[in-house]
Motif scaffolding. Structure first.
Motif, PDB file in Angstrom:
ATOM      1  N   TYR A 124     -23.624  -7.680  41.857  1.00 17.27           N
ATOM      2  CA  TYR A 124     -24.404  -6.930  40.908  1.00 17.27           C
ATOM      3  C   TYR A 124     -25.897  -6.972  41.115  1.00 17.27           C
ATOM      4  O   TYR A 124     -26.501  -8.148  41.849  1.00 17.27           O
ATOM      5  N   ARG A 148     -30.216  -6.637  39.751  1.00 20.68           N
ATOM      6  CA  ARG A 148     -30.836  -6.746  38.442  1.00 20.68           C
ATOM      7  C   ARG A 148     -32.381  -6.394  38.408  1.00 20.68           C
ATOM      8  O   ARG A 148     -33.144  -6.804  39.617  1.00 20.68           O
ATOM      9  N   THR A 172     -35.772  -6.860  36.721  1.00 24.33           N
ATOM     10  CA  THR A 172     -36.082  -7.740  35.657  1.00 24.33           C
ATOM     11  C   THR A 172     -37.085  -6.948  34.638  1.00 24.33           C
ATOM     12  O   THR A 172     -37.504  -5.773  34.660  1.00 24.33           O
ATOM     13  N   ALA A 199     -28.412 -10.002  41.004  1.00 21.16           N
ATOM     14  CA  ALA A 199     -28.045 -10.845  39.809  1.00 21.16           C
ATOM     15  C   ALA A 199     -27.223 -12.182  39.932  1.00 21.16           C
ATOM     16  O   ALA A 199     -25.838 -11.856  40.767  1.00 21.16           O
ATOM     17  N   PHE A 228     -24.173 -13.380  33.121  1.00 20.10           N
ATOM     18  CA  PHE A 228     -25.314 -12.805  34.133  1.00 20.10           C
ATOM     19  C   PHE A 228     -26.662 -13.780  33.412  1.00 20.10           C
ATOM     20  O   PHE A 228     -26.970 -14.075  32.175  1.00 20.10           O
ATOM     21  N   LYS A 253     -32.128  -5.442  33.347  1.00 21.03           N
ATOM     22  CA  LYS A 253     -30.912  -4.388  33.387  1.00 21.03           C
ATOM     23  C   LYS A 253     -30.211  -4.771  34.458  1.00 21.03           C
ATOM     24  O   LYS A 253     -30.640  -5.025  35.720  1.00 21.03           O
ATOM     25  N   ILE A 254     -28.718  -4.571  34.385  1.00 18.57           N
ATOM     26  CA  ILE A 254     -27.786  -5.052  35.302  1.00 18.57           C
ATOM     27  C   ILE A 254     -27.098  -3.797  35.652  1.00 18.57           C
ATOM     28  O   ILE A 254     -26.870  -3.073  35.138  1.00 18.57           O
TER      29      ILE A 254
END
Length: 527
Positions: free
Chosen positions: A99, A101, A103, A113, A121, A126-127
């Motif tokens: 995944y 990410r 920031t 991530a 997480f 946002k992932i």
């Protein structure tokens, strides 16, 4: 000291139980609809060998109550991932998706991530994902950042850094126009990560690649080409957690003695895409149902899960899987048709593995001990020395990783006086294989000795005196170290490994058999 379950107050509620050893370490976690009934069942007779070994190590039991069995399932799974108890099912070979990410900073950064063992997480932002193996990391390490002019500095510098001068970042730390454009860069990056049509961005990169080539900037052109290739890989992965209705996964499970071998086939768009093998011990609550729940904590959940036999709590598993995947999940055990043919194929594969002795654990023993052949037959020797008059030797015999009790042997020590375990090992090994060699009988694939380097040397000396070349190793009980003749340092195998467990089982059986024989001799002597 044996744990006294009668002095323990156990609630009659749903929940999980944590079994601990004398050091306070959690060695097993289980769940139950009724904790009292389940935990007390461990301490009755007629448990299998591996559960007996677990019970012998229990010094304390802790309980965590839940409102229902469903909550107990989820809590058990999370606790197993957190503490990784040695007796629980742990699927080390599961595919783990990556995944990414973005920031939650004024000028966001793109990172891989990270997750806790429980799957949560770390960090804000946002992932995006999951991404298929390999594609995301290649993109994350440089290509996406450069392509979208995403900063990499942990702290925003006061003036433009080297990345700006290399053309990888527009320096929003210093320039107002770069600050105004940064939000657009991030928006474009999000569109690609979400799997939206990236063609506009691809065309832009293709134009830049042609321009760089015409300017003789071949290194830049090659970099853009690599980015385009990786974006193509990214585009093929955008399954996220969604699956097609035709996607399904097949599980065949066979119970062999006190272990279960599981083989899986994953079918996507009508084509078998992946296959894998797992095994686990039947200790405590370990079951096919638990296996499925653990398996789907890190694997995509298809709409249809096809099995050769229905697991316990099948309906509960369906509910949990449906909730987690956001689509309806069914567990099916077909009686006829194409699905039944696929299950039969998996079971035939498992039977082939067993008939050839190609159990994954035996293959690991072969590789780790540097053997030329898979050790289908293992003979393990031990000395039980309780005084000069009661020294005896014993041998357990394992075939395809399982005890062959008709092949166990016991020895009265005939030529050694005093407490000399090395000489006694030499004697019983020599007697055993002199007899087999004289009868032209089949020799084992591996001779295992209970002990360290000294015991191993004694056994090797016996075999050499007979002119026999049988692979030989020793297993030292204190740290479960394995010694082989070809190297000085011991071999360390993970304590959760099925390979080590087979060797330990063979060693423990030889010890048990020898102690029983020793005890019988002393009883006869004192009558």
């Amino acid at each position: 000291m044996t744990f006294n379950i009668k002095k323990t107050t156990i609630p009659s509620h749903p929940g999980i139980y944590l079994m601990k050893d004398s050091n306070g370490k959690i060695i097993y976690i289980g769940k139950a609809k009724n904790l009292k009934n389940r935990v007390r069942s461990y301490f009755v007779k007629n448990q299998n060998y591996k559960t007996q070994k677990l019970v012998e190590k229990i010094s304390d039991v802790e309980f965590v109550l839940t409102d229902n069995e469903s909550e107990a399932f989820l809590l058990e799974s999370n606790m197993i991932k957190q503490y990784r108890p040695v007796y629980n099912i742990e699927l080390k070979d599961q595919q783990r998706y990556t995944y990414l990410r973005l920031t939650n900073e004024k000028y966001p950064r793109l990172l891989v991530a990270r997750r806790t063992r429980a799957g949560k997480f770390l960090g804000d932002g946002k992932i995006f994902g999951p991404f298929t193996q390999g594609s995301s990391k290649l993109l994350t390490i440089g290509s996406l950042r450069k392509a979208f002019q995403i900063r990499i500095c942990k702290r925003l510098p006061k003036k433009a850094c080297l990345e700006y001068h290399l053309g990888n970042c527009e320096a929003p730390c210093q320039f107002k126009d770069a600050q105004d454009r940064y939000e657009k860069h991030v928006s474009n990056l999000e569109s690609v990560l979400k799997g939206r049509d990236p063609q506009l961005f691809v065309k832009k990169l293709e134009s830049e690649m042609i321009d760089a080539s015409e300017r003789l900037q071949f290194e830049r052109a090659r970099e853009i080409r690599d980015t385009l290739q990786r974006l193509g890989s990214l585009g093929t992965r955008q399954k996220m957690e969604n699956v097609r209705d035709s996607d399904e996964e097949y599980f065949g499970a066979r119970t062999i003695e006190q272990s279960v071998l599981v083989m899986t086939f994953r079918k996507t768009n009508g084509v078998i895409r992946d296959s894998n093998k797992f095994s686990f011990d039947l200790v405590g609550d370990n079951s096919f149902s638990n296996f499925l729940h653990q398996y789907y904590t890190t694997n995509q959940i298809p709409p249809n899960i096809i099995v050769n036999e229905m697991p316990e709590n099948a309906r509960l598993l369906e509910q949990l899987f449906s909730k987690k995947s956001n689509h309806q999940v069914k567990i099916l055990s077909p009686a006829a048709g194409k699905r039944k043919e696929m299950i039969d194929l998996i079971l035939r594969n498992i039977d082939v593995i067993q008939s050839k002795g190609s159990d994954p654990a035996l293959i690991e023993i072969k590789e780790r001990l540097r053997l030329h052949e898979i050790p289908k037959t293992i003979e393990c020797f031990d000395i039980s020395n309780h005084g000069i008059d009661y020294a005896v030797g014993s041998m357990s015999r394992f075939v395809n990783g399982r005890p062959d009790k008709s092949g166990y042997r016991k020895f009265r020590i005939k030529t050694i006086t005093g407490r000399d375990d090395f000489a006694m090992i030499n004697e019983i090994v020599k007697r055993r294989y002199l007899r087999l060699d004289s009868k032209k009988a089949q020799l084992p694939d591996l001779v295992l000795i209970d002990g360290g380097k000294g015991q191993l040397s004694a056994a090797l000396s016996a075999l050499q005196s007979l002119g026999l070349k049988i692979p030989c190793a020793s297993l030292a009980k204190e740290n479960e170290e394995i010694y082989i003749p070809s190297q000085k340092e011991p071999i360390i195998i993970s304590k959760t490994s099925q390979a080590l467990k087979i060797l330990q089982f063979a060693r423990d059986e030889a010890h048990r058999f020898g102690v029983a024989y020793n005890r019988a001799l002393r009883k006869i002597k004192h009558k």
